[in-house]
Design an enzyme around this catalytic site. Structure first.
Site: not given
Ligand code: BGC
Length: 881
Positions: A434, A709
């Protein structure tokens, strides 16, 4: 008097950057003077200032936050500048000489784009020998190579940066770099080695690459005099890097390169070349591995002691043909190497030995990692390995320390999260497939980032790119650059377009960012308006699909878990209002009255619609989630007389959740701030000190060295909670550090004075801490605030206010007492109105339980040490048993 931090466009001595009309800024210290009486700026093309091309004259207006140099700049020119300052007490000072250097003129280059793509090389190296009839000490190389490149002159790398030309929307603009070099008399040899980088790697979710062909453009010159330029006379060979990409890593086989042939002139990709905006990415720190682990699975794994972004450099000394492989991961599982959460990113470095001993490291990739699994080495010596931490060249500006080790660890984790994700553009994470510029992540973290480091120039390039992408795609996208994800962003993601420049302006007091972004800001607010109009013009934004309050923990339905429970139309309308109001304020600041009227009226209509839809007649919010309260309070969406009651409602909501938050990216960014702003510091501190999940210290207790996260990225037993989307280096939740600076330490720019010329210092001591020391090298100078609890009722406070600044010190804990402080250092001893050394009385279930004598044997049996647990903590811990 000392004059320091002399910067041009927020950079020290920028070489070859796009400058627009340059703005110089400076700071002053070591003087008895309190304020600047006047300043005088001199600019010259010679370092001894024999001939001035600009002299501001003695000016009382010259602001140290930024002063435009109204000179038509010539290309290829270094401008030297200095500033003389006179203080109110008559003291004088003059700065050392600083400079900025312009790049090439706009228009065609002498160099041509050259390329090579007939074979499948992953590393073309373009070369040229050229003759110079005298030594040239200060030549320049102007260069752009796609994907990424490194340039070597006479065998030495030019500059010390990595992954140039950086990452941006390559369809719209290309950045070229400038290097200062020395040419030998006689033959010189230039080489440019290219890798795939972001341009040619498949980034993101399978969108098309920006380009498929390598290409290079380069000139070596001194001003108008050209020594060498790319053209068909260059040759190209296969380099020794046999594969490379951002996600997968790199394979290096020295000696494998071959085949020399002529380069071809090509079109390039057609986008406009412009002087760089990206700060150079450098090795900013070097760290030694902490330990070599032999895992239960029999692997050899280096522990770098911290999660980081960059690569490992090592001494390779292996027989010819030996294959050494490094794999990167963030955590261990059951003591073994683990990297499944990197998803498809291979994140490997492979070295195939030619039998020589050498120092090796990758050139065209980077990794996010703490652990490195090593394969193919018969003996491993720790001292052969060095962790090279890569990030954009930013200076630290803020420091914050407390007497509490866990809070200090959290602070350090947040800082590392920032460094790890500030590699040319603000990324969500540095490790998995990502690593993209997700706009919401960037938006919620910006203020924290600005406190920690001088981030103006870094964000200014990102926002420039956002504006470019918007031009290309027609709308702000969720990721910048979009990497093919060209759909319009949802609320909170797209609102980065307004919130980021606005917050930069408030922090740095430099309007240029508003001028630069104004069109982009307006277009985003207009896009929201157009969506509303399409839907009937209710002034609610009834967004159908979005990321909601991303990763909040308050949704009952596990399938919706990612989005949280806060109604999407509610969230979208709140941001629609906020962005529209920001655009109105920006128009006012830029002197556009008609636009101000338009957006202000629109914002009022949105607020009315919001109130009708979501606020009851008695002032209660109809959406009852933590994040709903937080957004309404933070964004000023409530009628004045409903603010207190909704702050109380938020507090009650937290208490009913055992004093825990359950917010996602949106609510978390502001939760502590809205509590403190409503005088509820205790509730904010409680959140900060919670240790169960969801809380910041939960990760710290499980050994985190960066911010995760997810609140529960790891389970309490250390096992990973899920594999699909779980990064251990996502800075979004680190946004709480803004509250630490603004409230725990209490350093804020005054609302009427962006850029900290005026500050409001309002430290909020709390019984959980004995001391806090903070300093901020703000755009206006260095503020420090340190508080220390001497007894439970006396606080020692040390404050420093920089030259030419003024601070209102407001002390809520001492009856709201106020002092107006001019530049200088101060020490105060304050009496608190009530003891600060104890938790407040809270009538929670555990406190009641403690009073209940028949229950005590049970507590003894199941809850050892319950008597020692402070009242509120007790309630909290019990709920988690
Ligand atoms: C990213 C985020 C991002 C999100 C959008 C994730 O995959 O890592 O941080 O904001 O997607 O919902």
């Amino acid at each position: 008097m000392k004059i320091f931090d002399c910067k041009t466009n927020h950079m020290t001595n920028p070489l070859g950057f796009y400058l627009g009309t340059p703005r110089v800024s400076w700071k002053v210290s070591d003087t008895e003077g309190k304020s600047q009486k006047n300043a005088r700026i001199y600019v010259s093309e010679t370092p001894n200032f024999t001939q001035l091309i600009y002299d501001s004259g003695v000016s009382e207006e010259a602001s140290s936050l930024g002063w435009e140099i109204p000179v038509k700049l010539r290309p290829y020119t270094r401008y030297y500048w200095k500033v003389a300052v006179e203080a109110d007490n008559g003291e004088h000072g003059i700065s050392e000489t600083s400079w900025f250097e312009t790049a090439k003129p706009d228009g065609p280059w002498d160099g041509q784009w050259i390329g090579y793509w007939e074979s499948d090389t992953q590393n073309p190296v373009f070369c040229k020998d050229f003759f110079v009839d005298r030594e040239v000490e200060d030549a320049r190389i102007y260069v752009c190579g796609l994907g990424v490149y490194e340039v070597f002159l006479n065998g030495e790398k030019c500059g010390d940066e990595y992954l140039a030309p950086g990452c941006n929307d390559y369809n719209m603009w290309l950045q070229y770099q400038t290097y200062e070099v020395r040419l030998k008399k006689g033959e010189n040899h230039i080489e440019a080695s290219l890798g795939n980088g972001w341009y040619k790697s498949s980034m993101g979710f399978g969108g098309p690459d920006y380009g498929s062909d390598f290409c290079l453009i380069l000139e070596i010159r001194k001003g108008e005099q050209l020594f060498c330029a790319t053209d068909a006379s260059w040759t190209v060979r296969h380099g020794d890097i046999i594969s490379n990409s951002i996600y997968n890593g790199e394979w290096y086989a020295p000696g494998s390169g071959q085949k020399i042939c002529a380069a071809k002139t090509v079109e390039g990709n057609g986008a406009k070349l412009m002087p760089r905006l990206s700060l150079p990415v450098r090795i900013k720190e070097k760290i030694r591995p902490k330990e070599l682990i032999h895992t239960p699975a029999g692997e050899w794994v280096l522990d770098m002691g911290q999660n980081m972004t960059g690569f490992v450099q090592f001494v390779a000394d292996a027989p010819k043909g030996a294959k050494i492989r490094l794999l990167h991961g963030e955590i261990l599982q059951e003591g073994n190497f683990y990297n499944k959460n990197l998803r498809s990113a291979k994140a490997e470095y492979v070295y195939i030995s030619d039998g020589q001993r050498r120092l090796v490291s990758p050139h065209f990739t980077y990794y996010g990692f703490r652990y490195v699994k090593i394969e193919g080495l018969s003996e491993i010596h720790l001292e052969d390995f060095t962790g090279c931490v890569l990030y954009s060249d930013l200076e630290d500006t803020g420091t914050l320390t407390t007497d509490h080790p866990k809070i200090n660890q959290l602070i350090s984790n947040i800082r590392r999260g920032q460094k790890s994700n500030f590699l040319d553009f603000p990324t969500d994470c540095p490790q998995r497939d990502e690593r993209m510029g997700w706009t919401c992540d960037a938006q919620v973290f910006l203020n924290t980032a600005c406190f920690n480091m001088d981030s103006y120039a870094f964000y200014s390039k990102y926002l420039w790119d956002m504006a470019m992408t918007q031009k290309e795609v027609g709308c702000v996208t969720e990721i910048i650059p979009a990497f093919g994800e060209n759909t319009p962003a949802c609320s909170a993601w797209g609102d980065a377009a307004t919130i980021m420049p606005w917050n930069l302006y408030l922090f740095y007091g430099d309007k240029t960012i508003l001028q630069q972004q104004y069109e982009c800001m307006k277009q985003w607010a207009d896009y929201e308006f157009s969506q509303d109009e399409k839907d009937g013009g209710s002034r609610l934004w009834k967004l159908k699909k979005g990321f909601g309050d991303w990763l909040a923990m308050d949704h009952d339905d596990p399938k919706e878990m990612f989005l949280g429970a806060t109604d999407l139309t509610y969230i979208s309308t709140a941001y629609y209002y906020y962005s529209t109001m920001i655009v109105a304020q920006t128009a006012r600041i830029l002197g556009n009255q008609a636009a101000y009227d338009l957006y202000f009226t629109r914002a009022c209509e949105i607020k009315d619609a919001f109130t009708k839809e979501y606020v009851t007649a008695s002032g209660r919010l109809a959406i009852n989630t933590q994040t709903a309260y937080i957004l309404a309070l933070y964004m000023g969406l409530l009628p004045d007389n409903a603010v207190e009651q909704n702050a109380d409602a938020l507090e009650a909501k937290l208490l009913s959740n055992n004093g825990y938050l359950n917010t996602g990216f949106l609510g978390t960014a502001y939760i502590c701030q809205v509590l403190s702003a409503a005088g509820k510091d205790e509730a904010a501190y409680r959140l900060l000190f919670n240790e169960g999940t969801p809380s910041w210290l939960y990760g710290v207790n499980l050994g985190a060295t960066t911010v995760w996260e997810r609140w529960n990225s790891l389970n309490p037993d250390g096992s990973i909670s899920s594999e699909g989307m779980n990064s251990f280096n996502h800075y979004a939740y680190g946004s709480v550090m803004e509250w630490m600076y603004r409230y725990m330490a209490g350093i804020n720019p005054a609302a009427e004075s962006p850029g900290f010329k005026k500050a409001v210092l309002t430290p909020r001591p709390n019984f959980r801490l004995k001391s806090v020391e903070a300093s901020l090298n703000s755009p206006a100078g260095i503020y420090t605030v340190g508080w220390h609890m001497e007894t439970d009722k006396t606080i020692r406070l040390r404050v420093q206010v920089p030259f030419d600044c003024e601070a209102r010190l407001i002390l809520p804990f001492s009856n709201g007492r106020e002092e107006l402080l001019r530049a200088g250092s101060y020490e105060f001893h304050y009496k608190a109105i009530k003891p600060l050394g104890e938790p407040p009385e809270i009538d929670g279930p555990f406190n009641r339980l403690k009073e209940c004598i028949p229950v005590r044997p049970l507590l003894d049996k199941y809850f050892a040490g319950w008597q020692n647990i402070p009242r509120f903590h007790g309630q909290d811990s019990l709920a988690r048993l």
